[in-house]
Every structure is written in C-alpha cells, then in structure tokens.
Design an enzyme around this catalytic site. Structure first.
Site, mmCIF file in Angstrom:
data_model
loop_
_atom_site.group_PDB
_atom_site.id
_atom_site.type_symbol
_atom_site.label_atom_id
_atom_site.label_comp_id
_atom_site.label_asym_id
_atom_site.label_seq_id
_atom_site.Cartn_x
_atom_site.Cartn_y
_atom_site.Cartn_z
ATOM 1 N N GLY A 120 -65.048 3.512 18.482
ATOM 2 C CA GLY A 120 -66.088 2.634 17.947
ATOM 3 C C GLY A 120 -65.755 2.179 16.540
ATOM 4 O O GLY A 120 -64.644 2.361 16.043
ATOM 5 N N GLU A 163 -66.934 1.029 23.728
ATOM 6 C CA GLU A 163 -68.330 1.156 23.313
ATOM 7 C C GLU A 163 -68.994 -0.212 23.170
ATOM 8 O O GLU A 163 -68.352 -1.209 22.866
ATOM 9 C CB GLU A 163 -68.409 1.906 21.978
ATOM 10 C CG GLU A 163 -67.814 3.304 22.063
ATOM 11 C CD GLU A 163 -67.948 4.067 20.763
ATOM 12 O OE1 GLU A 163 -68.812 3.715 19.948
ATOM 13 O OE2 GLU A 163 -67.171 5.027 20.576
ATOM 14 N N TYR A 255 -71.798 17.666 12.816
ATOM 15 C CA TYR A 255 -72.083 17.060 11.521
ATOM 16 C C TYR A 255 -73.573 16.776 11.441
ATOM 17 O O TYR A 255 -74.327 16.982 12.402
ATOM 18 C CB TYR A 255 -71.294 15.757 11.326
ATOM 19 C CG TYR A 255 -71.630 14.731 12.367
ATOM 20 C CD1 TYR A 255 -72.685 13.851 12.163
ATOM 21 C CD2 TYR A 255 -70.927 14.675 13.556
ATOM 22 C CE1 TYR A 255 -73.034 12.936 13.139
ATOM 23 C CE2 TYR A 255 -71.268 13.766 14.534
ATOM 24 C CZ TYR A 255 -72.324 12.901 14.330
ATOM 25 O OH TYR A 255 -72.671 12.009 15.297
ATOM 26 N N TRP A 344 -67.963 16.096 18.893
ATOM 27 C CA TRP A 344 -67.263 15.223 17.952
ATOM 28 C C TRP A 344 -67.524 15.782 16.555
ATOM 29 O O TRP A 344 -68.670 15.822 16.129
ATOM 30 C CB TRP A 344 -67.787 13.788 18.046
ATOM 31 C CG TRP A 344 -67.107 12.885 17.051
ATOM 32 C CD1 TRP A 344 -67.532 12.597 15.781
ATOM 33 C CD2 TRP A 344 -65.875 12.197 17.217
ATOM 34 N NE1 TRP A 344 -66.645 11.771 15.157
ATOM 35 C CE2 TRP A 344 -65.614 11.513 16.013
ATOM 36 C CE3 TRP A 344 -64.943 12.109 18.261
ATOM 37 C CZ2 TRP A 344 -64.474 10.744 15.839
ATOM 38 C CZ3 TRP A 344 -63.824 11.341 18.073
ATOM 39 C CH2 TRP A 344 -63.596 10.655 16.877
#
Length: 358
Positions: A120, A163, A255, A344
């Site tokens: 992306g 994406e 994250y 991810w």
C-alpha cells in the site's frame, strides 16, 4: 499489510485510526461485533497459519527473525514493472530476498515463505495492478514472472498485496487474474514435479470497498487463504459474504497510534486531542511504545470489555494492542475455527513477547 499500518478486533476493539477530523477533535472508541462464522471446507493444503510480514528497509535483518515462532513468513515487497508488468525486486533488495528462505529456515526448516507483491501507500502501485490485470497478455506476463521469481528464490508461495481496488472492472479483473494464476501454478507444479506454490492475498478488512464487492467465489476457489488487513477496522462481512472460515487469516498490529491530549488531566477514552503524538505520523511500534512507558513512567489501562489498552504520560496518549489483547484474539480465532492470524510487522515486536502468544 501493506507499506502502511493498522489494527484489529476481538471481540470488540479500541481503534485509533488517523483522520483529519480525529486529529483535530478527539480519541475515538469504535466497538466491533464478534465474528460470525458460517460453514465451509478448510484450505486443503494448510491446517493452520501463524504468520508475520518482514521487509528489508526496517533495519531488522532476516537473520534476526525467530522463525521457530511462525508457520509462514512473508517477504515484502516485490514490485510490478509499470511497462512490462513483470514482477521484479529492487536491486538493493535482491540479496536479502534471494536468500530469505534459506536464512529463515536455518532456525526452522519447516517454516514456509511467501514473496509478497505490491503493498500500500502509493497510488502508483494500485494503478500498476489495475493496468496489469486489464489485459490477458499482461496478466500472463505478471503470473509467469512471479512464478519464475518465486522458484528462483526458493519461496513456497506468492502473496498478492493489491490494495484499494477502485472500480467494478478492477474487481472483475481480479477474479480473472486469480483463476489464471491458480491454473498456472498447478500447471507449473505438474511440469516441474515441485509442490504447488501457495497463493494468498492481503485484502481490505471487509469484502467491499465502499460499493465495490470482492469476487468471493474466485477468491474462495483460487486462493489458499486471504490475509484480512483488520488492523484499524474489522467487519465480519467477509464470513457473511461466503468466505470460508478456513480461508480467513486475521491481521494483528504490532504497533499503535499516539495522540496529543488537549488536557493532560483528561486522559480517558473520548478525551479531546489536538493532533498526533510522538512517532512517525503518530504511529509507534510496539517496542517503541514499551520504551515510552519505561522512560516516561506512563500509566497503563486495559479494558477487558473492549479487549484493548492504552497508556498516557503528560499530554501523550497511545492506543495499542498488548499481550492481553493479542492473546485474547489468538484464542478467539482458534475457538472460531479460523485458519489463523498474522502480524504486521515482525520488527515491531518487543523481544518476541507478542509473537510468542498462541
């Protein structure tokens, strides 16, 4: 996944998603429903998936990956040449990609590797995919070059990271591409005598992008599974639309997002903010969040009803997935019979504490 970031749910989830309105107004709490699962057969080739993405420009070499913690590793990203439509690897990544499988199998000989194509973060990538998929000749070039690259680099499969498809035509062409790709890997396997390459794809968190519907039948028939990028949002409609649970792998974010509180004394959910906090665009890796906590004596809060946590110190507020939320999601995915889960990305973990869960 992608060359960007996100967050997931189970059974409901705090979601901190960057947007212009949010940055200027308040921290949003989004509650999500539990996945509703329907019947269908499992992926014939795979009983379970515990995967993670790796990319070379994160100053975390492949040799650092504890591959014993995973069943599958995704190497990201190969590119699509906008002129020839061949799948290529940037020259600075050639050595890392070509040795990826042999490197990670030193610690875990049974781990499977997949080359992820696309990513992306760029309109050009989306446009290159759209153009490639629009014509039979360019699709064949893409497919053949992808298979050849996977074999030459000893990958066990290929992952499509196209994406944000933009038109109904894109969705139709995606379905055709997947069918031709499946036919090609089966034929190549028959001719070479090697195991059939795995085919997967990283898709949007829901089976629709605005009013555009993914080709569910082609996805179910031709892919081993999809990685649902359920980072910032999750919608159970993938299953409701007919995707088999054993074709679904859910995405976990390693994250979180940081925001700047208007008032340090008002730090609960829905507290007003006036911009992004520390980190790159407010995004902080899990290990950076842990460092922030230690260095700033941040207070931490875990809300069991929404299965999410946050921390705050001064005017900095960070929403993230911690060990409690990740372990709950792992248990949920297993309990509901999903094929598995992925994260991810691998370099964001803190001493493997999230990767070890499940």
């Amino acid at each position: 996944m992608a060359r960007d970031t996100g967050l997931l749910i189970v059974p409901s989830k705090i979601v901190i998603h960057p947007s212009p309105s949010m940055a200027s107004n308040s921290i949003f709490l989004l509650l999500f429903s539990l996945l509703s699962l329907l019947h269908l057969h499992s992926s014939a080739a795979q009983s379970s998936v515990k995967a993670v993405y790796w990319f070379p420009d994160n100053e975390f070499p492949a040799s650092n990956i504890d591959s014993t913690l995973f069943t599958h590793l995704f190497c990201a990203f190969a590119d699509v040449d906008p002129t020839t439509y061949q799948v290529t690897v940037a020259s600075q990544n050639t050595n890392a990609f070509s040795t990826f499988t042999t490197t990670v199998q030193q610690k875990n000989p049974s781990v499977k590797t997949l080359l992820s194509i696309g990513g992306g973060g760029s309109a050009d990538i989306k446009n290159h995919f759209s153009s490639m998929a629009s014509q039979p000749n360019s699709r064949k070039t893409f497919i053949d070059s992808a298979i050849n690259l996977a074999r030459s680099y000893n990958f066990h499969g290929l992952d499509l990271d196209w994406e944000y498809l933009a038109t109904d035509t894109d969705m139709t062409n995606l379905g055709v591409l997947l069918k031709e790709w499946r036919d090609a890997v089966v034929a190549e396997s028959s001719n070479s005598g090697k195991a059939t390459l795995l085919l997967t794809a990283a898709f949007y968190y829901a089976p629709k992008i605005e009013s555009l519907s993914y080709p569910i039948d082609s996805i179910t028939t031709n892919l081993d599974w999809i990685n649902a990028m359920a980072y910032d949002f999750y919608d159970p409609a993938w299953i409701q639309a007919g995707l088999p649970p054993k074709k679904l792998v859910l995405g976990f974010p390693f994250y979180g997002y940081a925001w700047r509180l208007v008032n340090a004394d008002n730090h609960g959910l829905f507290a007003p903010t006036n911009g992004e906090g520390t980190g790159s665009d407010g995004v902080m890796l899990y290990k950076q969040i842990k460092q922030f906590m230690a260095q700033n004596g941040a207070a931490t809060v875990f809300n069991a009803s929404i299965v999410g946590g946050y921390c705050y110190a001064g005017t900095t507020w960070i929403g993230y997935d911690d060990t409690q939320s990740i372990s709950t999601k792992v248990s949920y995915a297993k309990g509901k019979g999903l094929l598995g889960y992925f994260a991810w990305h691998v370099a964001a973990d803190d001493n493997w504490v999230l990767s070890q869960l499940g």
